[in-house]
Write a protein that holds these residues in place. Structure first.
Motif, short mmCIF file in Angstrom:
data_model
loop_
_atom_site.label_atom_id
_atom_site.label_comp_id
_atom_site.label_asym_id
_atom_site.label_seq_id
_atom_site.Cartn_x
_atom_site.Cartn_y
_atom_site.Cartn_z
N LEU A 193 -28.90 22.11 -82.78
CA LEU A 193 -27.97 21.14 -82.22
C LEU A 193 -28.68 19.80 -82.13
N HIS A 194 -27.96 18.70 -82.36
CA HIS A 194 -28.54 17.35 -82.27
C HIS A 194 -27.72 16.55 -81.26
N VAL A 195 -28.38 16.13 -80.19
CA VAL A 195 -27.71 15.37 -79.13
C VAL A 195 -28.19 13.93 -79.18
N ASN A 196 -27.25 12.96 -79.23
CA ASN A 196 -27.59 11.55 -79.16
C ASN A 196 -26.84 10.96 -77.97
N GLU A 197 -27.54 10.85 -76.84
CA GLU A 197 -26.87 10.38 -75.62
C GLU A 197 -26.56 8.90 -75.68
N TRP A 214 -19.04 15.75 -82.29
CA TRP A 214 -18.19 15.77 -81.09
C TRP A 214 -18.56 14.63 -80.15
N SER A 215 -17.61 14.26 -79.30
CA SER A 215 -17.90 13.35 -78.19
C SER A 215 -18.57 14.16 -77.08
N SER A 242 -29.10 8.58 -86.33
CA SER A 242 -29.90 7.50 -85.75
C SER A 242 -28.99 6.38 -85.27
N SER A 243 -29.30 5.87 -84.08
CA SER A 243 -28.53 4.74 -83.55
C SER A 243 -28.88 3.45 -84.27
#
Length: 268
Positions: A193-197, A214-215, A242-243
């Motif tokens: 899983l990849h989480v980008n807060e 997903w949101s 990446s942001s």
């Protein structure tokens, strides 16, 4: 076969921990200097910082909390092994199942573990070895093997994915599931899983080779991206979001690697 890799932080130059092991044969855990992967001055490359043989290896994690400095964990068959690479001291915690996923907290010396049995539990690595299950702190349960866990930044929440395709967000303070992210596909694979807060996104690639985003906030499925290659066991895409793709002035985007090809999807 390399089952798990994680970055490590030592007084040495940037280094990373490479964990190898397959179910049929004994494995090996190695701590390698990152300079080994530099193309400059190949004759000056340092050797391994740490290497030892272990039983079946599934996962690894490095601890960044100063109370357990220079420690890493390996998730093995029915046990967790925590090793200090400087002193060589090891702690063993027996479990009832294979440990397929691990992550250390950064604000506390806690190690979170996801198991083939579906159990997720935490260990305070400051304590001495204990028999039985009394050393387990937080305990959560999925109905299927847990293949990926991700602590959110404040470390009050933990995201977990399993082999039934369920992705759940757990509140660690109440030990309750507070959100479920639907649509993920998995039957037997160990998928991350990849989480980008920063962008409020959760990304996962399913066994059907579809990448889903997903949101984080409301668990709504925002986008589904099919694989550019025909789906197969050996062509499940690897992705990273990446942001600021391309540097500090870059724009958000998703990189996808499938077979020998690399794709870029802009986020807008």
């Amino acid at each position: 076969k390399v089952n798990s890799v994680c970055w490590a932080s030592l007084t040495h130059p940037d280094s990373h921990l490479c964990l190898m092991g397959i179910a049929e044969t004994p494995g090996c855990a190695s701590l390698l200097p990152a300079s080994l992967f530099s193309s400059t001055n190949p004759g000056d490359r340092p050797g391994m910082l740490c290497s030892f043989k272990i039983s079946t290896a599934w996962s690894c994690a490095w601890c960044l909390n100063p109370q357990a400095d220079n420690c890493f964990s390996t998730g093995l068959t029915r046990r967790v092994l925590v090793t200090n690479v400087v002193t060589g001291h090891r702690q063993t915690f027996g479990t009832s199942s294979d440990v397929l996923a691990q992550q250390f907290a950064t604000q506390t010396p806690m190690l979170y573990n996801g198991c083939r049995s579906g159990e997720i539990f935490s260990i305070d690595v400051r304590q001495r070895n204990r028999k039985g299950q009394s050393w387990k702190a937080v305990r959560l349960f999925h109905d299927s093997a847990v293949t990926s866990i991700r602590l959110l930044e404040a470390e009050h929440y933990l995201m977990a994915g399993d082999m039934a395709g369920k992705i759940k967000l757990w509140d660690l303070r109440t030990a309750k599931c507070v959100k479920q992210y639907k649509g993920h596909h998995n039957e037997y694979a160990i998928l991350p899983l990849h989480v980008n807060e920063e962008e409020g996104l959760l990304t996962a690639v399913g066994q059907d080779c579809y990448t889903r985003i997903w949101s984080l906030q409301d668990a709504h499925l925002l986008r589904t991206i099919p694989s550019p290659h025909p789906s197969s066991k050996d062509a499940i895409p690897s992705v990273v979001f990446s942001s600021r793709l391309g540097g500090s002035r870059g724009v958000p985007g998703l990189l996808m690697a499938v077979k020998q090809d690399l794709y870029h999807f802009s986020y807008n």
